[in-house]
Design an enzyme around this catalytic site. Sequence first.
Site, PDB file in Angstrom:
ATOM      1  N   CYS A  73      61.090   8.464  -1.964  1.00 47.32           N
ATOM      2  CA  CYS A  73      60.742   6.974  -1.552  1.00 47.32           C
ATOM      3  C   CYS A  73      60.399   5.955  -0.196  1.00 47.32           C
ATOM      4  O   CYS A  73      60.208   6.850   0.623  1.00 47.32           O
ATOM      5  CB  CYS A  73      61.403   6.033  -2.745  1.00 47.32           C
ATOM      6  SG  CYS A  73      60.194   4.908  -2.992  1.00 47.32           S
ATOM      7  N   HIS A 157      60.437   9.437  -7.616  1.00 48.33           N
ATOM      8  CA  HIS A 157      61.374   9.331  -7.775  1.00 48.33           C
ATOM      9  C   HIS A 157      62.306  10.053  -8.511  1.00 48.33           C
ATOM     10  O   HIS A 157      61.848   9.870  -9.893  1.00 48.33           O
ATOM     11  CB  HIS A 157      62.203   8.095  -7.877  1.00 48.33           C
ATOM     12  CG  HIS A 157      62.546   6.941  -6.915  1.00 48.33           C
ATOM     13  ND1 HIS A 157      63.584   6.558  -6.392  1.00 48.33           N
ATOM     14  CD2 HIS A 157      61.799   5.706  -6.654  1.00 48.33           C
ATOM     15  CE1 HIS A 157      63.363   5.797  -5.338  1.00 48.33           C
ATOM     16  NE2 HIS A 157      62.213   5.456  -5.970  1.00 48.33           N
ATOM     17  N   GLU A 159      64.815  11.879  -8.826  1.00 48.69           N
ATOM     18  CA  GLU A 159      66.214  11.595  -9.659  1.00 48.69           C
ATOM     19  C   GLU A 159      66.131  10.059 -10.481  1.00 48.69           C
ATOM     20  O   GLU A 159      67.013   9.775 -11.470  1.00 48.69           O
ATOM     21  CB  GLU A 159      66.462  10.787  -8.433  1.00 48.69           C
ATOM     22  CG  GLU A 159      66.828   9.639  -8.091  1.00 48.69           C
ATOM     23  CD  GLU A 159      65.945   9.013  -6.974  1.00 48.69           C
ATOM     24  OE1 GLU A 159      66.017   8.426  -6.236  1.00 48.69           O
ATOM     25  OE2 GLU A 159      65.133   9.522  -7.353  1.00 48.69           O
TER      26      GLU A 159
END
Length: 201
Positions: A73, A157, A159
């Site tokens: 990001c 993302h 995660e």
Amino acid sequence: MAGEVARLLPDADVEMHDYPNGASDPSLDGVDGVVLGGSGCGVYDEPDQPWIGRQKRFVGTVLDEGVPLLGICFGHQLVNAALGGTVVDGGESRNHLVEASLADVPLFEGVEPVVPVLHSDVVTEPGEGMDVVGTTDYNDYFATRHRERPVWTVQYHPEFTPAIRPEYDAVWEESERSLEESTATRTLANFSRFCRHESGE
């Protein structure tokens, strides 16, 4: 989301570094890989956020040292900007799952094309030496990699998991797609595998 990155790298000894509140760069001694994560700032905020310039210079150091790097990001935007690319506010906040076209490269092994995003800024011109390895219908530079160095960047993302989604209830937009079905986390596993291979493990 740094804590979730660490949780998704259970075999790694993860050391976190807070650039906005830190006074120095992290050491690269003994480091097998670097992950640059998200931020509430944009890279164009550098005049008011001097740490951004310092982090850009750190990107240059990582490249010079040949340490594997994954930008996520803001990290994706920062790496490209540090190499002379352009990042702008895309004019629309996206906090949902999107469908991406991902190249057949090891970083995306096992990664399905539907991935989570939380951003409005986009790369509109990649940095010098960066090739496109991922696109979406709204951005031609959704993921990039360096031609000569072990550097990859992704706008999504990996995660962002169901475990932390409740923390983003105020902004996350549900759709017909399911976050539980996303395999974006494999991006981190693939990067970690590459780092272990490069370090001789």
